[in-house]
Design an enzyme around this catalytic site. Structure first.
Site, PDB file in Angstrom:
ATOM      1  N   SER A 275     -51.322  23.976  24.713  1.00 26.03           N
ATOM      2  CA  SER A 275     -50.241  24.908  24.025  1.00 26.03           C
ATOM      3  C   SER A 275     -50.725  24.961  22.525  1.00 26.03           C
ATOM      4  O   SER A 275     -51.988  25.374  22.297  1.00 26.03           O
ATOM      5  CB  SER A 275     -48.825  24.225  24.345  1.00 26.03           C
ATOM      6  OG  SER A 275     -47.987  24.921  23.470  1.00 26.03           O
ATOM      7  N   ASP A 521     -46.541  32.211  31.893  1.00 32.66           N
ATOM      8  CA  ASP A 521     -46.506  31.054  32.520  1.00 32.66           C
ATOM      9  C   ASP A 521     -45.018  30.135  32.154  1.00 32.66           C
ATOM     10  O   ASP A 521     -44.853  29.237  32.076  1.00 32.66           O
ATOM     11  CB  ASP A 521     -47.507  29.900  31.983  1.00 32.66           C
ATOM     12  CG  ASP A 521     -47.294  29.476  30.352  1.00 32.66           C
ATOM     13  OD1 ASP A 521     -46.423  30.099  29.936  1.00 32.66           O
ATOM     14  OD2 ASP A 521     -48.109  28.910  29.933  1.00 32.66           O
ATOM     15  N   HIS A 572     -45.709  26.168  31.796  1.00 28.47           N
ATOM     16  CA  HIS A 572     -46.344  25.935  30.688  1.00 28.47           C
ATOM     17  C   HIS A 572     -46.639  24.368  30.571  1.00 28.47           C
ATOM     18  O   HIS A 572     -47.677  24.048  29.926  1.00 28.47           O
ATOM     19  CB  HIS A 572     -45.569  26.484  29.468  1.00 28.47           C
ATOM     20  CG  HIS A 572     -46.163  26.276  28.093  1.00 28.47           C
ATOM     21  ND1 HIS A 572     -47.407  26.992  28.020  1.00 28.47           N
ATOM     22  CD2 HIS A 572     -45.837  25.459  27.051  1.00 28.47           C
ATOM     23  CE1 HIS A 572     -47.716  26.435  26.785  1.00 28.47           C
ATOM     24  NE2 HIS A 572     -46.906  26.117  26.110  1.00 28.47           N
TER      25      HIS A 572
END
Ligand SMILES: *[C@@H]1O[C@H](CO)[C@@H](O)[C@H](O)[C@H]1NC(C)=O
Ligand SMILES: *[C@@H]1O[C@H](CO)[C@@H](O)[C@H](O)[C@H]1NC(C)=O
Ligand SMILES: *[C@@H]1O[C@H](CO)[C@@H](O)[C@H](O)[C@H]1NC(C)=O
Ligand SMILES: *[C@@H]1O[C@H](CO)[C@@H](O)[C@H](O)[C@H]1NC(C)=O
Ligand SMILES: *[C@@H]1O[C@H](CO)[C@@H](O)[C@H](O)[C@H]1NC(C)=O
Ligand SMILES: *[C@@H]1O[C@H](CO)[C@@H](O)[C@H](O)[C@H]1NC(C)=O
Ligand SMILES: *[C@@H]1O[C@H](CO)[C@@H](O)[C@H](O)[C@H]1NC(C)=O
Ligand SMILES: *[C@@H]1O[C@H](CO)[C@@H](O)[C@H](O)[C@H]1NC(C)=O
Length: 620
Positions: A275, A521, A572
């Protein structure tokens, strides 16, 4: 874990003052409720509730229950009365949580260590030193302040633990004061000191039972990793990237860790980022080479880094980041993982959330990058679907405002301009002083930007390191609906300090409570996850050294019985537990990255063709 000995100060009680918060009672059903464990019970209301609360939140309540049932060990809760806490939890929560908890416990062992064991049986063993760089929000933050108001929190996690929840309930003002950075300096306010937790503990679990990196650690350990050859480079994600160095010397430390790892093992490092960690690493690669940064020179990355595994990276930001700072929206904003969301959403009003998010400049690094070239104009966007009525490019829609120029529909560039125009000067200064969201169209611009730290998070304005043997692996989930554009209106509460909020009453056609979903996602949009890896870095100016990029898309195929989605989730955060992802990480770490096939299943190629960024003529 230390236990809490002191008494809760100030006679604070769980507060119900949020009852009047205008958006308190909203329950939004997300389109992918199918992943919810309770689906099979066929009870709509409960499904909605469960989704809203989220799996993690379930765990939270389950944790409270567990205190009674001895299912879970919760030493940090100390002497808060469980009954007080359960009072402030929503009705229905507790029994749903019990079910969820049970589901999670049944599913939790789905393949711990399995991936590692399988690979180990095939002779795959630890080779390169591994550095893990966690994402936004998933790293715990601990208090180190020693002033009167901080002492009670000494070395407690005010982010990412039960202490956070406790502080939110019992000492909300105190918690806010600790968690928000100083608006002008972007550093700790006087008398307050919050630091990222360190070591593997910083990001293995968010709270008891809610794993983040733990599965990866289990698998790495199985093929021979331990603290001598792997490392979690946790950082205080609230800080702007420049301040990570100013306050914590984060980049200096990271540089020296990697150099040491190289010296001791004689192997280049493999970096695994998740991320926002992708942006932190991208920034680091500029910093480490630059004379005004680490001074390592252009060949530093070539010398010390073998591969960079980039999981669910949000190189071009996340659309979700915008409503978070614009109006405190948080339908699980920007990977805010659900536990945190639950606490923030329940105990803080939208107005307070705006203030908090803006006072965490790190969060704003996730505002979308690339403007209208990437995200579309008023009538068109690269990822519009055939027959789409209102383009995704029209990012903020004001349906009920006819003609009034104050509320025209806004594209990405206009939305950021609106954010600048309507927010406080200190926030604008922080944003403009730290980040840049544009596009550089020529090599000359890109090269000039290497000198400007504000551009270092932006892969459309700067280039990859000059490291011809570096390998980049882009692993990300696809196929989970992800916020793409919004319907806004005046806040329902006339006393709100917010000018606009999401029109959550609006559900029709493809609009779900004011939100239009697109591809991604669940947090990061496909355009952000896929554009650079599939197209941008094929352009000479963005990748002059020809760094090799491998993409592996992982379709979201959640196991409905598992709250975290099971071994094939593309979510995610939960993807960190996905078997194929773990498998690939181990292979790269073991020096077998070339066994990984390129795998693109989404429409990213088509969308990338449409993005209005092109190669310079001389390189075509
Ligand atoms: C491990 O290997 C076995 C047999 O090769 C396979 O059936 C199983 O799915 C593998 N498990 C994982 C988690 O990869
Ligand atoms: C801190 O506590 C001490 C003793 O309780 C008190 O004398 C002092 O005034 C306090 N300081 C502040 C800044 O509140
Ligand atoms: C938006 O971009 C599309 C595709 O380039 C173009 O056809 C259209 O005219 C543009 N619309 C506006 C309002 O600029
Ligand atoms: C919309 O149009 C009507 C009629 O022209 C006007 O009375 C009203 O104020 C307009 N609404 C807004 C929000 O501009
Ligand atoms: C904004 O877009 C919506 C559709 O998304 C449309 O109904 C509305 O009229 C537009 N407003 C303006 C001011 O163009
Ligand atoms: C923001 O302010 C600038 C300068 O006043 C103006 O040109 C721009 O249109 C404004 N942006 C929006 C979205 O209102
Ligand atoms: C609302 O708009 C006003 C005027 O543009 C601005 O001063 C204020 O900061 C805005 N409020 C928020 C929360 O953005
Ligand atoms: C990391 O991967 C994401 C996709 O998951 C991609 O958007 C991003 O550009 C990648 N960044 C780097 C530097 O590899």
């Amino acid at each position: 874990m230390a236990s809490l000995r002191h008494r809760v100060p100030g006679g604070a009680k769980p507060t119900d003052k949020r009852e009047d918060s205008p958006d308190k009672a909203e329950v939004r059903l997300a389109p992918d409720t199918k992943i919810v464990t309770t689906k099979q019970r066929g009870n709509k209301r409960r499904n909605g509730l469960i989704f809203f609360l989220g799996g993690l939140v379930g765990l939270l309540a389950a944790g409270f229950l567990a205190q009674r049932n001895d299912l879970l060990d919760l030493p940090e809760l100390g002497d808060i009365s469980m009954d007080n806490l359960i009072d402030v939890l929503p009705a229905g929560f507790v029994s749903d949580a019990r079910d969820l908890m049970k589901g999670e416990r049944d599913a939790v062992s789905y393949d711990s260590f399995q991936v590692g064991l399988n690979l180990s049986a095939q002779g795959i063993t630890a080779k390169h030193p591994v550095v893990m760089v966690p994402g936004v929000i998933s790293t715990g933050l601990e208090s180190w302040g020693t002033t009167n108001s901080s002492r009670q929190y000494f070395r407690k996690r005010l982010w990412g633990s039960w202490s956070m929840m406790r502080a939110l309930v019992l000492d909300q003002e105190g918690w806010k004061k600790h968690i928000m950075l100083d608006k002008y300096t972007g550093l700790d306010p006087p008398g307050i000191k919050l630091r990222a937790a360190q070591g593997f503990d910083a990001a293995d679990f968010f709270i008891t039972g809610y794993w983040i990196w733990n599965k990866i650690l289990e698998n790495l350990a199985t093929i021979g990793y331990d603290p001598t050859n792997s490392f979690t480079a946790a950082y205080d994600w609230r800080l702007s990237y420049a301040n990570l160095e100013v306050r914590d010397q984060y980049f200096t430390r990271l540089m020296s860790y990697i150099e040491t790892a190289y010296k001791t093992s004689n192997k280049k490092a493999v970096i695994v980022s998740h991320s926002m960690g992708a942006q932190v690493m991208f920034y680091f690669f500029h910093w480490v080479a630059a004379p005004n940064g680490g001074g390592g020179g252009d060949d530093w990355v070539e010398k010390y880094v073998d591969s960079w595994i980039n999981i669910s990276g949000c190189m071009l930001g996340a659309v979700k980041g915008l409503p978070a700072v614009l109006s405190g929206e948080m339908k699980d904003t920007a990977q805010l993982n659900e536990f945190a969301v639950y606490g923030l959403e329940k105990f803080l009003s939208r107005e307070e959330r705006v203030e908090i998010f803006r006072a965490m400049p790190g969060i704003s690094s996730m505002l979308p990058i690339g403007g209208d070239a990437v995200w579309g104009n008023a009538t068109w966007a690269p990822d519009d679907l055939p027959g789409q009525k209102v383009s995704y490019g029209q990012l903020l829609n004001f349906k009920h405002y006819n003609g009034s120029s104050e509320y025209k529909n806004l594209t990405m560039e206009e939305s950021l301009s609106y954010l600048y125009n309507t927010s406080e000067q200190w926030y604008v200064d922080q944003l403009k002083g730290s980040y840049s969201h544009g596009v550089a169209h020529t090599t000359a611009e890109v090269e000039a930007n290497e000198k400007d730290p504000r551009k270092w998070i932006n892969p459309l304005e700067t280039r990859l390191p000059l490291a011809p043997s570096l390998k980049i692996y882009c692993f990300y989930g696809v196929g989970k609906p992800t916020e793409r554009s919004y319907y806004y209106h005046h806040p329902e509460n006339p006393f709100s300090s917010l000018n606009i909020t999401i029109d959550t009453g609006l559900t029709q056609d493809n609009i779900d409570h004011g939100v239009i979903l697109g591809e991604g996602d669940g947090t990061v949009n496909l355009l952000s996850a896929g554009y650079m890896c599939n197209r941008g870095w094929n352009m000479h100016r963005y990748n002059p050294a020809g760094v090799k990029i491998k993409v592996y898309e992982m379709p979201h195929e959640p196991d409905r019985f598992s709250p975290r989605g099971g071994p094939n989730t593309g979510d995610h955060v939960d993807i960190l537990g996905r078997s194929s992802l773990n498998d690939m990480i181990l292979r790269v770490a073991a020096g077998h990255g070339d066994e990984i096939e390129h795998n693109v299943v989404s429409n990213i190629e088509t969308y990338a063709d449409r993005v209005k960024i092109t190669e310079e003529p001389e390189y075509l």
